[in-house]
Design an enzyme around this catalytic site. Structure first.
Site, short mmCIF file in Angstrom:
data_model
loop_
_atom_site.label_atom_id
_atom_site.label_comp_id
_atom_site.label_asym_id
_atom_site.label_seq_id
_atom_site.Cartn_x
_atom_site.Cartn_y
_atom_site.Cartn_z
N ASP A 6 -35.19 10.21 -14.97
CA ASP A 6 -35.83 11.14 -15.91
C ASP A 6 -34.95 11.88 -17.01
O ASP A 6 -33.53 11.79 -16.68
CB ASP A 6 -36.73 12.22 -15.10
CG ASP A 6 -37.21 13.36 -16.25
OD1 ASP A 6 -37.92 13.04 -17.07
OD2 ASP A 6 -37.07 14.50 -15.79
N ASP A 8 -35.38 15.30 -19.52
CA ASP A 8 -35.50 16.52 -19.57
C ASP A 8 -35.66 17.13 -18.14
O ASP A 8 -36.69 16.87 -17.47
CB ASP A 8 -36.66 17.02 -20.60
CG ASP A 8 -36.59 16.67 -21.61
OD1 ASP A 8 -35.80 17.27 -22.55
OD2 ASP A 8 -36.98 15.76 -22.23
N SER A 237 -40.18 16.77 -12.42
CA SER A 237 -41.44 17.24 -12.96
C SER A 237 -42.60 16.49 -12.14
O SER A 237 -42.19 15.45 -11.81
CB SER A 237 -41.63 17.32 -14.38
OG SER A 237 -40.82 18.33 -14.92
#
Length: 287
Positions: A6, A8, A237
């Site tokens: 990922d 961010d 996330s």
């Protein structure tokens, strides 16, 4: 091994940069013969720009799996939304002042200027007016927008979806009012072919039902002839959950949502502490 990262909150630090330590760890993984893949909610242009800044080349799964692009810019997969189906829900959001939203084409993020101004005003409120964790999120969202070179502000979003050449791959909605977010989620969920995910409790992300990071990683693994038992993923996330559910090796960041930590077999350092480099070292030690 195929290793999906990922961006961010994972590969990028809070300034939106790939650190020298993480860069060297990725280069080392590639030298060892591993395929390092970026899996992000960002557009391809934004993700590729971050890689180019530090002289890295990787396949990119962008827009939460809606687009898969090889380092030579060859398009492997594309799963756009049916624009005509989502326009009524987008128009509804347009009329709600408390709902900020963005629309993503392959290379551009569109946002309405008036809603951006309201978002900045919210971020400027005192801690007494806005809870600290929400104020932090607002500032993070605005900082991320500045980091995304492809954000285009328009007076009215109608001019975005009314153009035939604009293919929409993703929409993102944000609000402090979670009831409004629930209503938005319900409206989009009622449209055939949609999937609703989130990267925070105050936002929702809308993609094609077959577009998620898990399906994107699986498709790239098949492209390279790599079995899922040799797939590793790293994230922080909720929208990383689909790839956590399909991978053999799951690494969560120290700053990750608790559900990812509960699912992971290893929790690395945070994105501010070269957590990707430490996570990659853990993988190398397993092989």
């Amino acid at each position: 091994m195929l290793i999906a990262l990922d961006m961010d909150g994972t590969l990028l630090n809070e300034k939106g940069n790939i650190s020298p330590g993480n860069r060297e760890a990725i280069l080392q993984a590639q030298k060892l013969g591993h395929i390092v893949v970026i899996a992000t909610g960002r557009s391809y242009m934004d993700a590729e720009r971050q890689l180019r800044l530090v002289d890295l080349e990787c396949p990119v799964i962008s827009l939460n799996g809606a687009v898969i692009t090889m380092p030579d810019k060859t398009l492997v997969a594309s799963k756009p939304l049916n624009k005509e189906d989502i326009i009524p829900a987008l128009r509804w959001m347009n009329e709600i002042p408390e709902l900020y939203y963005e629309v993503y084409t392959e290379d551009t993020v569109y946002a309405e200027l008036n809603k951006r101004v309201k978002l900045e005003k919210l971020a400027a409120l005192s801690d007494e007016e806005v809870p600290e964790e929400v104020s932090w999120l607002l500032k993070a969202m605005i900082d991320q927008q500045f980091q995304q070179a492809s954000v285009t502000y328009v007076e009215n979003m109608e001019e975005v979806w009314s153009k035939d050449e604009n293919v929409i791959y993703k929409a993102l909605a944000f609000s402090l009012n979670r009831e409004l977010l629930k209503e938005a989620s319900t409206r989009f969920a009622a449209i055939p072919g949609m999937i609703i995910t989130a990267s925070h409790v105050n936002n929702i992300e809308i993609n094609h039902k077959d577009a998620n990071k898990g399906s994107g990683v699986a498709q790239l693994a098949a492209h390279y002839g790599i079995p899922l038992g040799h797939v590793a993923v790293m994230g922080d996330s909720y929208n990383d959950l689909p790839m956590f559910e399909m991978a053999a090796y799951r690494i969560a960041m120290a700053n990750a949502a608790q559900i990812l930590k509960d699912t992971a077999e290893y929790v690395t350092l945070s994105n501010e502490e070269d957590g990707v480099a430490v996570g990659l070292q853990y993988l190398f030690n397993q092989k």
